[in-house]
Scaffold this motif. Sequence first.
Motif, PDB file in Angstrom:
ATOM      1  N   LEU A  41       0.834  -1.197   0.000  1.00  0.00           N
ATOM      2  CA  LEU A  41       0.000   0.000   0.000  1.00  0.00           C
ATOM      3  C   LEU A  41       0.870   1.249   0.000  1.00  0.00           C
ATOM      4  O   LEU A  41       0.632   2.192  -0.758  1.00  0.00           O
ATOM      5  N   PHE A  42       1.912   1.259   0.835  1.00  0.00           N
ATOM      6  CA  PHE A  42       2.821   2.409   0.868  1.00  0.00           C
ATOM      7  C   PHE A  42       3.475   2.621  -0.495  1.00  0.00           C
ATOM      8  O   PHE A  42       3.534   3.748  -0.999  1.00  0.00           O
ATOM      9  N   SER A  43       3.977   1.543  -1.099  1.00  0.00           N
ATOM     10  CA  SER A  43       4.660   1.665  -2.390  1.00  0.00           C
ATOM     11  C   SER A  43       3.732   2.222  -3.462  1.00  0.00           C
ATOM     12  O   SER A  43       4.122   3.092  -4.255  1.00  0.00           O
ATOM     13  N   ALA A  44       2.498   1.717  -3.507  1.00  0.00           N
ATOM     14  CA  ALA A  44       1.545   2.182  -4.523  1.00  0.00           C
ATOM     15  C   ALA A  44       1.199   3.655  -4.329  1.00  0.00           C
ATOM     16  O   ALA A  44       1.153   4.426  -5.290  1.00  0.00           O
ATOM     17  N   LEU A  45       0.963   4.065  -3.082  1.00  0.00           N
ATOM     18  CA  LEU A  45       0.631   5.460  -2.804  1.00  0.00           C
ATOM     19  C   LEU A  45       1.825   6.370  -3.041  1.00  0.00           C
ATOM     20  O   LEU A  45       1.665   7.505  -3.523  1.00  0.00           O
ATOM     21  N   ALA A  46       3.034   5.900  -2.725  1.00  0.00           N
ATOM     22  CA  ALA A  46       4.231   6.711  -2.936  1.00  0.00           C
ATOM     23  C   ALA A  46       4.490   6.921  -4.427  1.00  0.00           C
ATOM     24  O   ALA A  46       4.863   8.023  -4.860  1.00  0.00           O
ATOM     25  N   SER A  48       2.311   6.991  -6.864  1.00  0.00           N
ATOM     26  CA  SER A  48       1.299   7.861  -7.468  1.00  0.00           C
ATOM     27  C   SER A  48       1.287   9.265  -6.866  1.00  0.00           C
ATOM     28  O   SER A  48       0.658  10.171  -7.426  1.00  0.00           O
ATOM     29  N   GLY A  49       1.937   9.441  -5.725  1.00  0.00           N
ATOM     30  CA  GLY A  49       1.901  10.720  -5.034  1.00  0.00           C
ATOM     31  C   GLY A  49       0.747  10.868  -4.081  1.00  0.00           C
ATOM     32  O   GLY A  49       0.645  11.868  -3.353  1.00  0.00           O
ATOM     33  N   ALA A  50      -0.152   9.880  -4.045  1.00  0.00           N
ATOM     34  CA  ALA A  50      -1.330   9.962  -3.172  1.00  0.00           C
ATOM     35  C   ALA A  50      -0.954   9.833  -1.701  1.00  0.00           C
ATOM     36  O   ALA A  50      -1.783  10.122  -0.832  1.00  0.00           O
ATOM     37  N   ILE A  51       0.273   9.411  -1.427  1.00  0.00           N
ATOM     38  CA  ILE A  51       0.713   9.296  -0.036  1.00  0.00           C
ATOM     39  C   ILE A  51       0.669  10.653   0.666  1.00  0.00           C
ATOM     40  O   ILE A  51       0.444  10.746   1.876  1.00  0.00           O
ATOM     41  N   GLU A  52       0.871  11.745  -0.106  1.00  0.00           N
ATOM     42  CA  GLU A  52       0.891  13.084   0.475  1.00  0.00           C
ATOM     43  C   GLU A  52      -0.486  13.528   0.949  1.00  0.00           C
ATOM     44  O   GLU A  52      -0.593  14.504   1.696  1.00  0.00           O
ATOM     45  N   LEU A  53      -1.530  12.822   0.533  1.00  0.00           N
ATOM     46  CA  LEU A  53      -2.884  13.184   0.944  1.00  0.00           C
ATOM     47  C   LEU A  53      -3.242  12.608   2.306  1.00  0.00           C
ATOM     48  O   LEU A  53      -4.284  12.950   2.867  1.00  0.00           O
ATOM     49  N   LEU A  54      -2.388  11.734   2.838  1.00  0.00           N
ATOM     50  CA  LEU A  54      -2.658  11.112   4.136  1.00  0.00           C
ATOM     51  C   LEU A  54      -2.142  11.984   5.273  1.00  0.00           C
ATOM     52  O   LEU A  54      -1.203  12.781   5.092  1.00  0.00           O
ATOM     53  N   PRO A  55      -2.712  11.838   6.467  1.00  0.00           N
ATOM     54  CA  PRO A  55      -2.160  12.528   7.636  1.00  0.00           C
ATOM     55  C   PRO A  55      -0.709  12.114   7.874  1.00  0.00           C
ATOM     56  O   PRO A  55      -0.294  11.016   7.504  1.00  0.00           O
ATOM     57  N   GLN A  56       0.053  12.976   8.502  1.00  0.00           N
ATOM     58  CA  GLN A  56       1.482  12.718   8.687  1.00  0.00           C
ATOM     59  C   GLN A  56       1.730  11.433   9.471  1.00  0.00           C
ATOM     60  O   GLN A  56       2.638  10.657   9.128  1.00  0.00           O
ATOM     61  N   ASP A  57       0.953  11.187  10.530  1.00  0.00           N
ATOM     62  CA  ASP A  57       1.194   9.981  11.324  1.00  0.00           C
ATOM     63  C   ASP A  57       0.941   8.714  10.514  1.00  0.00           C
ATOM     64  O   ASP A  57       1.652   7.708  10.663  1.00  0.00           O
ATOM     65  N   ALA A  58      -0.047   8.763   9.615  1.00  0.00           N
ATOM     66  CA  ALA A  58      -0.319   7.607   8.754  1.00  0.00           C
ATOM     67  C   ALA A  58       0.822   7.402   7.758  1.00  0.00           C
ATOM     68  O   ALA A  58       1.244   6.272   7.502  1.00  0.00           O
ATOM     69  N   ARG A  59       1.333   8.509   7.167  1.00  0.00           N
ATOM     70  CA  ARG A  59       2.466   8.400   6.242  1.00  0.00           C
ATOM     71  C   ARG A  59       3.688   7.815   6.938  1.00  0.00           C
ATOM     72  O   ARG A  59       4.370   6.940   6.394  1.00  0.00           O
ATOM     73  N   GLU A  60       3.943   8.280   8.142  1.00  0.00           N
ATOM     74  CA  GLU A  60       5.123   7.798   8.873  1.00  0.00           C
ATOM     75  C   GLU A  60       4.980   6.327   9.238  1.00  0.00           C
ATOM     76  O   GLU A  60       5.948   5.562   9.157  1.00  0.00           O
ATOM     77  N   TYR A  61       3.793   5.930   9.638  1.00  0.00           N
ATOM     78  CA  TYR A  61       3.585   4.525   9.994  1.00  0.00           C
ATOM     79  C   TYR A  61       3.760   3.622   8.788  1.00  0.00           C
ATOM     80  O   TYR A  61       4.466   2.608   8.845  1.00  0.00           O
ATOM     81  N   LEU A  62       3.116   3.978   7.662  1.00  0.00           N
ATOM     82  CA  LEU A  62       3.237   3.160   6.458  1.00  0.00           C
ATOM     83  C   LEU A  62       4.690   3.087   5.998  1.00  0.00           C
ATOM     84  O   LEU A  62       5.172   2.022   5.591  1.00  0.00           O
ATOM     85  N   GLY A  63       5.401   4.220   6.054  1.00  0.00           N
ATOM     86  CA  GLY A  63       6.802   4.227   5.661  1.00  0.00           C
ATOM     87  C   GLY A  63       7.654   3.370   6.575  1.00  0.00           C
ATOM     88  O   GLY A  63       8.580   2.677   6.115  1.00  0.00           O
ATOM     89  N   PHE A  64       7.360   3.396   7.863  1.00  0.00           N
ATOM     90  CA  PHE A  64       8.123   2.583   8.825  1.00  0.00           C
ATOM     91  C   PHE A  64       7.936   1.098   8.552  1.00  0.00           C
ATOM     92  O   PHE A  64       8.911   0.335   8.511  1.00  0.00           O
ATOM     93  N   ILE A  65       6.682   0.673   8.339  1.00  0.00           N
ATOM     94  CA  ILE A  65       6.423  -0.738   8.049  1.00  0.00           C
ATOM     95  C   ILE A  65       7.086  -1.135   6.730  1.00  0.00           C
ATOM     96  O   ILE A  65       7.658  -2.230   6.599  1.00  0.00           O
ATOM     97  N   HIS A  66       7.024  -0.259   5.733  1.00  0.00           N
ATOM     98  CA  HIS A  66       7.652  -0.540   4.439  1.00  0.00           C
ATOM     99  C   HIS A  66       9.159  -0.737   4.605  1.00  0.00           C
ATOM    100  O   HIS A  66       9.744  -1.675   4.044  1.00  0.00           O
ATOM    101  N   ASP A  67       9.807   0.142   5.366  1.00  0.00           N
ATOM    102  CA  ASP A  67      11.255   0.042   5.551  1.00  0.00           C
ATOM    103  C   ASP A  67      11.627  -1.212   6.336  1.00  0.00           C
ATOM    104  O   ASP A  67      12.624  -1.883   6.017  1.00  0.00           O
ATOM    105  N   CYS A  68      10.834  -1.545   7.348  1.00  0.00           N
ATOM    106  CA  CYS A  68      11.103  -2.777   8.114  1.00  0.00           C
ATOM    107  C   CYS A  68      10.963  -4.004   7.217  1.00  0.00           C
ATOM    108  O   CYS A  68      11.763  -4.952   7.307  1.00  0.00           O
ATOM    109  N   ASN A  69       9.936  -3.988   6.355  1.00  0.00           N
ATOM    110  CA  ASN A  69       9.737  -5.126   5.461  1.00  0.00           C
ATOM    111  C   ASN A  69      10.875  -5.233   4.451  1.00  0.00           C
ATOM    112  O   ASN A  69      11.285  -6.343   4.084  1.00  0.00           O
ATOM    113  N   ARG A  70      11.399  -4.100   3.995  1.00  0.00           N
ATOM    114  CA  ARG A  70      12.535  -4.152   3.061  1.00  0.00           C
ATOM    115  C   ARG A  70      13.750  -4.789   3.734  1.00  0.00           C
ATOM    116  O   ARG A  70      14.440  -5.614   3.117  1.00  0.00           O
ATOM    117  N   GLN A  71      14.007  -4.417   4.970  1.00  0.00           N
ATOM    118  CA  GLN A  71      15.142  -5.033   5.684  1.00  0.00           C
ATOM    119  C   GLN A  71      14.915  -6.532   5.852  1.00  0.00           C
ATOM    120  O   GLN A  71      15.846  -7.337   5.711  1.00  0.00           O
TER     121      GLN A  71
END
Length: 337
Positions: A41-46, A48-71
């Motif tokens: 979900l994070f990758s798809a929104l990032a 398309s740019g739609a990630i910027e439409l989310l609240p900051q805490d939601a963006r940070e959470y999705l990004g954190f989970i994405h980075d953990c999954n990449r590791q």
Amino acid sequence: MIRAGDAFEALVAGLRGGPIGGADVQAVIALANHTLLTPALFSALARSGAIELLPQDAREYLGFIHDCNRQRNLRLRAQLDEAVAALNRWGIAPLLIKGAIPLFLSPVNRLPSRMTSDLDICVEAAEEARARTSLEELGYAEMPGIHGMVRPQDAAILELRPSRPTGASSGFLAPELIQRDGFLVKVPPVQSRALNWILHDLLKEGDYWRGRIDLRHLHDLAQLAETEGVDWNTLRVSLPDQTVRNAIDTQLLALHAFFAIKISAESAHSPVVRFQHWRRVFTAKHPIIGAPLRLAGNLAWGARRLLRDDGLVRDSPVGLVRRIMRILFDIDQKSKI
């Protein structure tokens, strides 16, 4: 009150890169967590740019989970490479299936965002003893109650499976040898990969009868179709059994409805297929009022397993009751909806 259907529709839209819109963001993220689709979900929104439409805490959470999954995926890639190298030293080129394929084939700097629960590799029956010995030399061991081989330092279970027969009667085509960085593996053609996903969910795990949806695997199929192309018509007519074909068509109809994947008109022609698709979507969007439909589907699946003597009748009485309860009340639902 948050409608399950709103969260479902918003998650599907987000996976396609569209804005989540007016849906409850926390409910959408909760559903993404349940279906193991948060990094995707994070990758798809990032993208398309739609990630910027989310609240900051939601963006940070999705990004954190994405980075953990990449590791974690980097660790899985290293674990898979090590296992393949050990098997190659014993003269075995393993067959990769499901999530192991993109992990192996993708460049390190473009690993998929997919959450992978375990690593599935297959060997021929004549190679199985040598394969287990090679993995045991790496420290892998069979654990009671766990289907697969494990080591304490690894991020995932390694599942060693027998290779599936190929040929016209099975619908599965012969794999091709792939070499990468000195590693040698077998990879099924794209049509066989798609067929394996569909048969695993709808027939092996009974989702066709139970009315369940594995949205992560549907997303896998959609990406496979978009990146490599799948001849859906050839796939659906490759097996003569009508029940199998109905199951394939039901999944294809969901692919078209959720991810706009082009399918042949024949896939949506059968009233049985259209009903199965409606039932799956209705119970996903309305889990409470759709509960009787889900229970009826679970009863049908349980009866089918009993009639086929699919291991249930050989269980102990206590074990049989537990397994029946798990089937009837979706205790084994895992990441499905």
